[in-house]
Design a protein around this motif. Structure first.
Motif, PDB file in Angstrom:
ATOM      1  N   UNK A  72       0.850  -1.192   0.000  1.00 47.69           N
ATOM      2  CA  UNK A  72       0.000   0.000   0.000  1.00 47.69           C
ATOM      3  C   UNK A  72       0.888   1.246   0.000  1.00 47.69           C
ATOM      4  N   UNK A  73       0.619   2.160  -0.904  1.00 44.67           N
ATOM      5  CA  UNK A  73       1.406   3.377  -1.046  1.00 44.67           C
ATOM      6  C   UNK A  73       1.019   4.404   0.015  1.00 44.67           C
ATOM      7  N   UNK A  74       1.989   5.167   0.482  1.00 43.88           N
ATOM      8  CA  UNK A  74       1.730   6.314   1.348  1.00 43.88           C
ATOM      9  C   UNK A  74       1.639   7.517   0.418  1.00 43.88           C
ATOM     10  N   UNK A  75       0.501   8.186   0.423  1.00 41.38           N
ATOM     11  CA  UNK A  75       0.258   9.263  -0.542  1.00 41.38           C
ATOM     12  C   UNK A  75       1.218  10.435  -0.381  1.00 41.38           C
ATOM     13  N   UNK A  76       1.892  10.540   0.750  1.00 45.20           N
ATOM     14  CA  UNK A  76       2.825  11.655   0.954  1.00 45.20           C
ATOM     15  C   UNK A  76       4.143  11.450   0.224  1.00 45.20           C
ATOM     16  N   UNK A  77       4.499  10.194  -0.029  1.00 44.91           N
ATOM     17  CA  UNK A  77       5.821   9.883  -0.555  1.00 44.91           C
ATOM     18  C   UNK A  77       5.736   9.154  -1.886  1.00 44.91           C
ATOM     19  N   UNK A  78       6.809   9.289  -2.647  1.00 48.16           N
ATOM     20  CA  UNK A  78       6.993   8.489  -3.849  1.00 48.16           C
ATOM     21  C   UNK A  78       8.215   7.615  -3.576  1.00 48.16           C
ATOM     22  N   UNK A  79       8.066   6.304  -3.782  1.00 50.00           N
ATOM     23  CA  UNK A  79       9.160   5.389  -3.482  1.00 50.00           C
ATOM     24  C   UNK A  79      10.030   5.176  -4.704  1.00 50.00           C
ATOM     25  N   UNK A  80      11.346   5.175  -4.483  1.00 51.07           N
ATOM     26  CA  UNK A  80      12.316   4.895  -5.530  1.00 51.07           C
ATOM     27  C   UNK A  80      13.350   3.943  -4.918  1.00 51.07           C
ATOM     28  N   UNK A  81      13.062   2.643  -5.000  1.00 50.18           N
ATOM     29  CA  UNK A  81      13.932   1.659  -4.356  1.00 50.18           C
ATOM     30  C   UNK A  81      13.848   1.813  -2.847  1.00 50.18           C
ATOM     31  N   UNK A  82      14.994   2.021  -2.197  1.00 42.96           N
ATOM     32  CA  UNK A  82      15.032   2.208  -0.747  1.00 42.96           C
ATOM     33  C   UNK A  82      14.845   3.672  -0.356  1.00 42.96           C
ATOM     34  N   UNK A  83      14.846   4.559  -1.338  1.00 40.57           N
ATOM     35  CA  UNK A  83      14.710   5.990  -1.075  1.00 40.57           C
ATOM     36  C   UNK A  83      13.260   6.431  -1.234  1.00 40.57           C
ATOM     37  N   UNK A  84      12.910   7.462  -0.492  1.00 41.25           N
ATOM     38  CA  UNK A  84      11.593   8.075  -0.609  1.00 41.25           C
ATOM     39  C   UNK A  84      11.766   9.506  -1.091  1.00 41.25           C
ATOM     40  N   UNK A  85      10.785   9.983  -1.859  1.00 39.54           N
ATOM     41  CA  UNK A  85      10.791  11.369  -2.330  1.00 39.54           C
ATOM     42  C   UNK A  85       9.572  12.074  -1.753  1.00 39.54           C
TER      43      UNK A  85
END
Length: 177
Positions: A72-85
């Motif tokens: 389930x995605x957290x709407x605040x963040x965009x995931x890129x591998x182990x990093x979050x944006x």
């Protein structure tokens, strides 16, 4: 391939053999259910559980259970591998003069220093505030905070200050000494 959500709303299980997979999944669900998934699991990751699939039609060993994860995605963040944006909106004055903003993380909110003269698109790196690294449970990726400078909508007194600053800058450019 039959599909059945046997392990909760965020998991999808797939079985490659047998027509009675949903019935088997219901029985299996009552006997064994993982309490928590790995926090560093990613969308589309495939898990293989040996010997927990369908019974063999000829009385042999059970097959393997294959699970494909839906995280389930957290709407605040965009995931890129182990990093979050994360995109943080910053007012013009904080961007020009520097200051602190609050940024959400997976574990709470942190105060981040915005350097003076920051522009839209500048990225700040918060080390260790991203996702857990899959094979290294005590290490975490980074949270990358991209600044979005918001311009004021209605200028009043600030407009006078900007005009004076503009005039001062123009006179300094014309007369560098």
């Amino acid at each position: 391939m039959q599909k059945y959500d046997a392990l909760g709303t965020n998991w999808e299980a797939y079985q490659h053999t047998g027509d009675d997979w949903p019935d088997y999944a219901n029985r299996s669900k009552q006997n064994e259910r993982p309490s928590q998934g790995n926090p560093s699991a990613f969308y589309g990751q495939q898990l293989k559980i040996k010997g927990k699939g369908q019974p063999s039609v000829k009385g042999g060993n059970r097959g393997n259970l294959f699970i494909i994860l839906k995280v389930q995605q957290d709407s605040r963040f965009q995931r890129n591998g182990d990093h979050l944006r994360y995109v943080a909106t910053v007012d013009l004055y904080t961007a020009i003069l520097g200051g602190k903003i609050e940024v959400p993380t997976l574990t709470g909110t942190v105060k981040v220093t915005v350097p003076k003269e920051s522009e839209t698109g500048k990225t700040l790196r918060l080390k260790g505030k991203g996702m857990p690294i899959y094979s290294k449970p005590l290490q975490f990726g980074d949270l990358l905070v991209k600044l979005n400078v918001e311009l004021p909508k209605q200028l009043t007194k600030e407009e006078e200050i900007f005009k004076k600053s503009q005039n001062l800058r123009e006179t300094q450019t014309v007369n560098p000494n």
